[in-house]
Design a protein around this motif. Sequence first.
Motif, PDB file in Angstrom:
ATOM      1  N   ARG A 111       0.886  -1.286  -0.162  1.00 42.48           N
ATOM      2  CA  ARG A 111      -0.146   0.081   0.094  1.00 42.48           C
ATOM      3  C   ARG A 111       0.976   1.514  -0.175  1.00 42.48           C
ATOM      4  NH1 ARG A 111      -4.007  -2.805   2.805  1.00 42.48           N
ATOM      5  NH2 ARG A 111      -5.755  -3.139   1.526  1.00 42.48           N
ATOM      6  N   LYS A 112       2.152   1.236   0.588  1.00 46.13           N
ATOM      7  CA  LYS A 112       3.086   2.377   0.350  1.00 46.13           C
ATOM      8  C   LYS A 112       3.195   2.663  -0.916  1.00 46.13           C
ATOM      9  CE  LYS A 112       6.462   5.432   0.999  1.00 46.13           C
ATOM     10  NZ  LYS A 112       5.775   6.990   1.063  1.00 46.13           N
ATOM     11  N   TRP A 113       3.521   1.699  -1.726  1.00 47.87           N
ATOM     12  CA  TRP A 113       3.765   1.660  -3.148  1.00 47.87           C
ATOM     13  C   TRP A 113       2.332   2.358  -3.877  1.00 47.87           C
ATOM     14  CZ3 TRP A 113       6.607   3.198  -6.747  1.00 47.87           C
ATOM     15  CH2 TRP A 113       7.125   2.507  -7.831  1.00 47.87           C
ATOM     16  N   ILE A 114       1.250   1.762  -3.464  1.00 45.11           N
ATOM     17  CA  ILE A 114       0.118   2.138  -4.179  1.00 45.11           C
ATOM     18  C   ILE A 114      -0.199   3.571  -3.936  1.00 45.11           C
ATOM     19  CG2 ILE A 114      -2.275   1.529  -4.143  1.00 45.11           C
ATOM     20  CD1 ILE A 114      -1.703  -1.395  -3.812  1.00 45.11           C
ATOM     21  N   LYS A 115      -0.248   4.101  -2.600  1.00 49.21           N
ATOM     22  CA  LYS A 115      -0.455   5.075  -2.109  1.00 49.21           C
ATOM     23  C   LYS A 115       0.664   6.687  -3.035  1.00 49.21           C
ATOM     24  CE  LYS A 115      -0.010   8.273   1.950  1.00 49.21           C
ATOM     25  NZ  LYS A 115       1.165   8.881   1.736  1.00 49.21           N
ATOM     26  N   ASP A 116       1.796   6.097  -3.012  1.00 48.66           N
ATOM     27  CA  ASP A 116       2.862   6.986  -3.816  1.00 48.66           C
ATOM     28  C   ASP A 116       2.562   7.017  -5.500  1.00 48.66           C
ATOM     29  OD1 ASP A 116       4.129   7.339  -1.571  1.00 48.66           O
ATOM     30  OD2 ASP A 116       5.993   5.999  -2.139  1.00 48.66           O
ATOM     31  N   LEU A 117       2.282   5.914  -5.932  1.00 47.51           N
ATOM     32  CA  LEU A 117       1.732   5.911  -7.549  1.00 47.51           C
ATOM     33  C   LEU A 117       0.377   6.611  -7.459  1.00 47.51           C
ATOM     34  CD1 LEU A 117       2.744   2.240  -8.333  1.00 47.51           C
ATOM     35  CD2 LEU A 117       3.627   4.392  -9.225  1.00 47.51           C
ATOM     36  N   ASP A 118      -0.503   6.528  -6.360  1.00 49.61           N
ATOM     37  CA  ASP A 118      -1.656   7.450  -6.466  1.00 49.61           C
ATOM     38  C   ASP A 118      -1.463   8.798  -6.527  1.00 49.61           C
ATOM     39  OD1 ASP A 118      -4.299   6.871  -6.917  1.00 49.61           O
ATOM     40  OD2 ASP A 118      -4.868   7.123  -4.447  1.00 49.61           O
ATOM     41  N   GLU A 119      -0.717   9.292  -5.412  1.00 46.93           N
ATOM     42  CA  GLU A 119      -0.340  10.615  -5.382  1.00 46.93           C
ATOM     43  C   GLU A 119       0.383  11.169  -6.611  1.00 46.93           C
ATOM     44  OE1 GLU A 119      -0.178  10.228  -0.366  1.00 46.93           O
ATOM     45  OE2 GLU A 119       1.680  10.659  -1.644  1.00 46.93           O
ATOM     46  N   LEU A 120       1.339  10.430  -7.054  1.00 43.35           N
ATOM     47  CA  LEU A 120       2.232  10.885  -8.314  1.00 43.35           C
ATOM     48  C   LEU A 120       1.405  10.813  -9.627  1.00 43.35           C
ATOM     49  CD1 LEU A 120       5.580   9.155  -7.444  1.00 43.35           C
ATOM     50  CD2 LEU A 120       5.208  11.585  -7.452  1.00 43.35           C
ATOM     51  N   PHE A 121       0.786   9.605  -9.681  1.00 43.51           N
ATOM     52  CA  PHE A 121       0.017   9.580 -10.943  1.00 43.51           C
ATOM     53  C   PHE A 121      -1.379   9.208 -11.334  1.00 43.51           C
ATOM     54  CE2 PHE A 121       4.489   7.527 -11.311  1.00 43.51           C
ATOM     55  CZ  PHE A 121       5.133   8.573 -12.081  1.00 43.51           C
ATOM     56  N   ALA A 122      -2.200   9.639 -10.350  1.00 44.32           N
ATOM     57  CA  ALA A 122      -3.469   9.281  -9.844  1.00 44.32           C
ATOM     58  C   ALA A 122      -3.996   7.916 -10.281  1.00 44.32           C
ATOM     59  CB  ALA A 122      -4.194  10.436 -10.694  1.00 44.32           C
ATOM     60  N   ALA A 123      -2.913   6.798  -9.850  1.00 39.57           N
ATOM     61  CA  ALA A 123      -3.037   5.592 -10.360  1.00 39.57           C
ATOM     62  C   ALA A 123      -4.389   4.883 -10.203  1.00 39.57           C
ATOM     63  CB  ALA A 123      -1.834   4.744  -9.815  1.00 39.57           C
ATOM     64  N   GLY A 124      -5.040   5.266  -9.060  1.00 43.48           N
ATOM     65  CA  GLY A 124      -6.275   4.593  -8.460  1.00 43.48           C
ATOM     66  C   GLY A 124      -6.104   3.265  -8.420  1.00 43.48           C
ATOM     67  N   GLU A 125      -7.314   2.367  -8.225  1.00 40.05           N
ATOM     68  CA  GLU A 125      -7.400   0.877  -7.703  1.00 40.05           C
ATOM     69  C   GLU A 125      -7.009   0.160  -9.198  1.00 40.05           C
ATOM     70  OE1 GLU A 125     -10.059   0.220  -4.227  1.00 40.05           O
ATOM     71  OE2 GLU A 125     -11.136   1.239  -5.769  1.00 40.05           O
ATOM     72  N   ALA A 126      -6.140  -0.913  -8.909  1.00 39.73           N
ATOM     73  CA  ALA A 126      -5.844  -1.913 -10.159  1.00 39.73           C
ATOM     74  C   ALA A 126      -7.267  -2.906 -10.210  1.00 39.73           C
ATOM     75  CB  ALA A 126      -4.723  -2.526  -9.995  1.00 39.73           C
ATOM     76  N   GLY A 127      -7.288  -3.482 -11.325  1.00 40.94           N
ATOM     77  CA  GLY A 127      -8.170  -4.418 -11.732  1.00 40.94           C
ATOM     78  C   GLY A 127      -9.514  -4.269 -11.777  1.00 40.94           C
ATOM     79  N   LEU A 128     -10.009  -2.861 -12.220  1.00 41.37           N
ATOM     80  CA  LEU A 128     -11.203  -2.629 -11.953  1.00 41.37           C
ATOM     81  C   LEU A 128     -11.854  -2.664 -13.330  1.00 41.37           C
ATOM     82  CD1 LEU A 128     -11.808   0.497  -9.668  1.00 41.37           C
ATOM     83  CD2 LEU A 128     -11.542  -1.785  -9.008  1.00 41.37           C
ATOM     84  N   HIS A 159       2.899  14.740 -19.311  1.00 42.74           N
ATOM     85  CA  HIS A 159       2.820  15.692 -17.946  1.00 42.74           C
ATOM     86  C   HIS A 159       3.214  14.933 -16.760  1.00 42.74           C
ATOM     87  CE1 HIS A 159       0.945  18.341 -20.608  1.00 42.74           C
ATOM     88  NE2 HIS A 159       0.256  17.659 -21.085  1.00 42.74           N
ATOM     89  N   ASP A 160       3.625  13.527 -16.811  1.00 36.12           N
ATOM     90  CA  ASP A 160       4.193  12.825 -15.699  1.00 36.12           C
ATOM     91  C   ASP A 160       5.098  13.674 -14.771  1.00 36.12           C
ATOM     92  OD1 ASP A 160       2.302  10.622 -16.507  1.00 36.12           O
ATOM     93  OD2 ASP A 160       4.027   9.354 -17.185  1.00 36.12           O
ATOM     94  N   VAL A 161       4.798  13.637 -13.408  1.00 34.69           N
ATOM     95  CA  VAL A 161       6.001  14.252 -12.668  1.00 34.69           C
ATOM     96  C   VAL A 161       7.108  13.615 -12.699  1.00 34.69           C
ATOM     97  CG1 VAL A 161       4.144  15.114 -10.976  1.00 34.69           C
ATOM     98  CG2 VAL A 161       4.974  12.695 -10.894  1.00 34.69           C
ATOM     99  N   GLU A 162       8.191  14.242 -12.850  1.00 32.74           N
ATOM    100  CA  GLU A 162       9.639  13.794 -12.922  1.00 32.74           C
ATOM    101  C   GLU A 162      10.485  14.418 -11.947  1.00 32.74           C
ATOM    102  OE1 GLU A 162      11.210  16.214 -16.611  1.00 32.74           O
ATOM    103  OE2 GLU A 162      10.128  14.202 -17.032  1.00 32.74           O
ATOM    104  N   GLU A 163      10.220  14.643 -10.625  1.00 30.63           N
ATOM    105  CA  GLU A 163      11.151  15.256  -9.633  1.00 30.63           C
ATOM    106  C   GLU A 163      12.172  14.563  -9.215  1.00 30.63           C
ATOM    107  OE1 GLU A 163       8.235  13.518  -6.717  1.00 30.63           O
ATOM    108  OE2 GLU A 163       7.741  14.655  -8.609  1.00 30.63           O
TER     109      GLU A 163
END
Length: 291
Positions: free
Chosen positions: A254-271, A285-289
């Motif tokens: 979930r740490k990985w999922i949360k970071d991806l959500d914040e960086l790329f608005a990844a949302g939930e997988a498999g829907l 427009h992807d973030v690249e800090e």
Amino acid sequence: MTQAIEAALRKRAQELLASGEVAQVIAWGSGRLTKQTAPLFVTTPEQADTIVFNDYCVNALAKYAFTERDAGKLAVCVRGCEARGINRLIADKQIEREQVYLLGIPCQGMKDRLSDEPLAKCVACTHRNPVIYDELLASEVTVPVVPVPQSAAERFAEVKEIEAYTREERLALYNDAFDRCIRCYACREGCPVCTCRECFVDQSDVGWQGKQGNTDENRYYNLVRVFHIGDRCIECGECERVCPMGLPLMTLNRKWIKDLDELFAAGEAGLTEELDNALGHYDVHDVEEFM
Ligand code: SF4
Ligand code: SF4
């Protein structure tokens, strides 16, 4: 509700096998211990009566749609977790949609057979109803017995708590967990997203992963596993459930999922069965800090 679903499952399995529409039905049968169930692979109409469905069907079945994919058309029981796993397998081109007939099961949440408490992975589940199916065996769950986490704040509460620790505290917490890992790879085997033909840990000639059972090698395995699954993790919680050493694998996921959500608005997988994962495509427009 579970008795009605069990009866419907047996009836439909019998019909699907008798008509030759499917070669195998992937469901649950009785285990060897009290209140224990196990994955069941039904291949004849006569075996359909051995299917069970109750509060202790804790095994998620999506992975078996992958391991049994060469056995002909499969009927697979899908609750929310299995349905998201099936979507992921289709999106990752591991199975074709036409290869599976999906028996949808609205799920109230399962229980631990020893404590009779709701299973941790079911408490955290956000999709009790299957998100993909060919037929639904009962009305959708509208009032789950175990409440569904309503917000990202709730879903990521434990991650946020650990993020607030110092670096040393986080290192101590996870080193303690990685120390306990016995590298049985049960987490990999149960995961519907882990579908590499040959896992990096089994490639002994290139030396990616040492065979020693120590903190460094265990940390390496667990972190590569999390990064590799990355934005494809459907949060089914099966890896953490099957871990015999009780590692907090879902917090890492979930740490990985949360970071991806914040960086790329990844949302939930498999829907959906579309390839929708954030790391699967590039956007200017992807973030690249980190560059
Ligand atoms: S299931 Fe647990 S003990 Fe086994 S390899 Fe995975 S993390 Fe390690
Ligand atoms: S990493 Fe764990 S929670 Fe994520 S899809 Fe695999 S088994 Fe499920």
